[in-house]
Design an enzyme around this catalytic site. Structure first.
Site, short mmCIF file in Angstrom:
data_model
loop_
_atom_site.label_atom_id
_atom_site.label_comp_id
_atom_site.label_asym_id
_atom_site.label_seq_id
_atom_site.Cartn_x
_atom_site.Cartn_y
_atom_site.Cartn_z
N GLU A 268 0.86 -1.19 0.00
CA GLU A 268 0.00 0.00 0.00
C GLU A 268 0.89 1.23 0.00
OE1 GLU A 268 -3.61 -1.59 2.99
OE2 GLU A 268 -2.63 0.33 3.35
N GLU A 319 -13.68 5.78 -0.08
CA GLU A 319 -14.57 4.83 0.61
C GLU A 319 -15.31 5.57 1.72
OE1 GLU A 319 -12.64 0.75 1.09
OE2 GLU A 319 -10.91 2.01 0.58
N LYS A 322 -15.63 4.53 5.67
CA LYS A 322 -14.49 4.57 6.56
C LYS A 322 -14.65 5.74 7.54
CE LYS A 322 -10.87 2.04 4.29
NZ LYS A 322 -9.44 2.03 3.96
N GLU A 327 -9.21 9.24 5.88
CA GLU A 327 -9.41 7.83 5.53
C GLU A 327 -10.41 7.65 4.39
OE1 GLU A 327 -7.90 4.95 6.71
OE2 GLU A 327 -6.50 6.37 7.58
#
Length: 346
Positions: A268, A319, A322, A327
């Site tokens: 990542e 997203e 999250k 985030e």
């Protein structure tokens, strides 16, 4: 000129060498290819089939998923996209049972392996030595590996785990990097397992978090690959960007742990576009663009020059389920499938 003529017998030899060099370069390019992590922690994301189509349309040849979602695995069939498949945290204890590990591998890997290009199985993501699950990681890795080996796929599918950078301390300068005392007892047997089986260690590397945690000593250009020259000199190694420095601190730690030849895959790396003063669309776009260029340039790191750095961007989409803040804003695409930044992946 002495080198201007060649006999006919030399030509087949030269052609063979050229073909071998081309194959080697294609392998190096593949090893250093950019992948993108596909998280699904949102309620407004495209279907799995549409996501796979989006990867293919953008020449993204590698994907990471965080659980064996059957719809994603079905959509990946025949796509030629290489895959990191995670064993989720809540499944680690189950997989310490060899029979359950065998069932998990059969259901989620072997059932698809003829049509899906599994590259790595990541047994746990960012498990810390003090976590209750830490004691399950290595036994689960061993059982998953054994199940894959039983199907004679151990040369194709490697079993590893993904760590974050908190396990390494004294990372400045990079050559001082070492696994913490607490981490050492946890990670050393894992490192030995990886070395025995020719598998890499997966590491999540985020210059963004290092930068915002120490803005007094780390410059934004150093974190974004835009520094005009050398920022850190570490003996014979010179660093122009923080990504290389963090990666090499982990290579230094691996050397001290007795595994100088163990490969690292960056499982990542990303930069958010909202939620913090440094988290802007401009900074994120700069980071992703420069990271892709760095990886695809196959320059390696100062400690491992010329060695391709296989790297997975985090993440495919913003997203929205999250935690609020940065985030939710690591996506390189919006849920509408539009690119947030003008990136060329291949």
């Amino acid at each position: 000129m002495a080198f201007s003529s060649h006999s006919a017998s030399e030509k087949p030899f030269r052609v063979t060498i050229l073909l071998l060099l081309e194959l080697l370069m294609s392998y190096i390019g593949a090893s250093g290819a950019i992948g993108v992590c596909y998280g699904r922690n949102g309620n407004n994301l495209p279907s799995q089939a549409d996501v796979v189509s989006l990867y293919k349309a953008n020449n993204i040849g590698q994907m990471r998923i965080y659980d064996p979602d059957q719809a994603t695995l079905q959509a990946l069939k025949g796509s030629n996209i290489q895959l990191i498949l995670d064993v989720p945290k809540d499944k680690l204890q189950d997989l310490t049972d060899s029979a359950k590990a065998g069932d998990w591998v059969q259901t989620n890997v072997l059932a698809y392996s003829a049509d899906v290009k599994f590259r790595y199985i990541a047994v746990g993501n960012e498990i810390h030595p003090a976590d209750a699950e830490a004691k399950f990681v290595l036994p689960a890795m061993q059982n998953v590996h054994n199940a894959i080996a039983a199907a004679n796929l151990q040369g194709q599918i490697k079993v590893s785990t993904s760590i974050d950078t908190t396990l390494v301390v004294n990372s400045s300068p990079p050559s001082a990097g070492t696994f913490s005392t607490e981490a050492s007892s946890y990670i050393t047997p894992i490192i030995q397992f990886l070395a025995q089986n020719g598998a890499p260690l997966l590491v999540n590397v985020y210059p963004y978090f290092a930068y915002i945690g120490n803005t007094a000593q780390i410059s934004l250009p150093y974190a974004l690959f835009t520094a005009p020259g050398v920022v850190v000199t570490d003996n014979q190694y010179q660093y122009k960007n923080l990504f290389d420095a963090i990666t090499d601190a982990h290579y230094a730690a691996l050397e001290k742990a007795g595994a100088p030849n163990l490969e690292i895959v960056i499982s990542e790396s990303g930069w958010p576009s909202e939620g913090n003063a440094a988290a802007t669309v401009e900074n994120a776009g700069t980071y992703y663009k420069n990271l892709i260029g760095h990886v695809n340039g196959n320059t390696g790191t100062p400690r491992k020059p010329g060695k391709a750095i296989e790297t997975y961007l985090f993440a495919m989409f913003d997203e929205n389920l999250k935690p609020a803040g940065t985030e939710q804003h690591f996506g390189v695409f919006s849920p509408s499938k539009a690119q947030k930044y003008q990136l060329t992946f291949a």
